[in-house]
Design an enzyme around this catalytic site. Sequence first.
Site, PDB file in Angstrom:
ATOM      1  CG  PHE A  75      -4.211  -2.132  -0.799  1.00  0.00           C
ATOM      2  CD1 PHE A  75      -4.032  -2.016  -2.117  1.00  0.00           C
ATOM      3  CD2 PHE A  75      -2.664  -2.173  -0.085  1.00  0.00           C
ATOM      4  CE1 PHE A  75      -3.072  -1.900  -2.658  1.00  0.00           C
ATOM      5  CE2 PHE A  75      -1.620  -2.137  -1.177  1.00  0.00           C
ATOM      6  CZ  PHE A  75      -1.762  -1.875  -2.484  1.00  0.00           C
ATOM      7  CG  ASP A  97      -9.698   0.610  -1.839  1.00  0.00           C
ATOM      8  OD1 ASP A  97      -8.988  -0.344  -0.937  1.00  0.00           O
ATOM      9  OD2 ASP A  97      -9.830   0.736  -2.772  1.00  0.00           O
ATOM     10  CG  ASN A 125      -1.317   3.727  -7.137  1.00  0.00           C
ATOM     11  OD1 ASN A 125      -0.121   3.501  -6.403  1.00  0.00           O
ATOM     12  ND2 ASN A 125      -1.401   2.610  -8.091  1.00  0.00           N
ATOM     13  CB  ALA A 126      -1.395   1.467  -2.066  1.00  0.00           C
ATOM     14  CG  ASP A 144      -5.412  -7.153   3.395  1.00  0.00           C
ATOM     15  OD1 ASP A 144      -4.889  -8.167   2.963  1.00  0.00           O
ATOM     16  OD2 ASP A 144      -6.811  -7.069   3.623  1.00  0.00           O
ATOM     17  CB  CYS A 184      -5.050 -12.654  -0.269  1.00  0.00           C
ATOM     18  SG  CYS A 184      -5.448 -11.570  -1.520  1.00  0.00           S
TER      19      CYS A 184
END
Length: 245
Positions: A75, A97, A125-126, A144, A184
């Site tokens: 990301f 990403d 896609n992660a 992240d 986050c």
Amino acid sequence: GIFEKSEGISLTKEGLDAREDWIYGSGPELLPFSSDGIIFFADTKGQKTGFFLDQRENAERLSEYAAGRNILDVFSYTGNFSFHCLKKGARSATLLDASERALSVARETAEANRFTDSCEFVRANAFDYLRTSGLSGSDLVIIDPPAMAKTPSSKRSALRGYKELNLRAMKILKNEALLASSSCTQIVSEEDWSRTINDAFHDSKKIGVIVFRGGQPIDHPEVSSIFETRYLKFCLFRIFELADY
């Protein structure tokens, strides 16, 4: 010039109109600025301000441990963590990403700072990438993701996502490798997030020794009576096999 970027569901609630253009003067789509001696670009077409300034202190601290390491930045967005690490002597950085726009800005940033030869840019896609491609050769992995839940009903799904991402990194990272993990998501408390990371360590049969904890800078204020304002969680772990620790 002055560029206004007003967006989000709160505008509708307040009866305001969305706007994304120059309201005074004009300028380029990518606005250059410098942070810690690195040239970055704020993307007027990107997310929010075009740069996640709340992670700048964590990126600077993380870079102190990056010398000689191969970075996988999951990301990555436009490369804040990667370029800080390269500035402090990281051997290489793979920026992963799903957004081609973000990676295009990252490529321009790499060129502006003469990091191009040390970078690889992967659009994927992660979850799929970590599941199928592995982390061979990486000895510092950065996880992240953007906010993974907006409502309490999706909190459980977000925690499952955090566990999967970190678990896949833990399983492949060798002794003395580093894992930087962040969240986050406002509705996920630091306690819940830490417990989820600990569950991932348990399932991976590895130990994570905390190198440092981070959070948001003071210009993203935390209000003591509003727990959700302490939203940014960041932790750097040194990885050890359980049998060797």
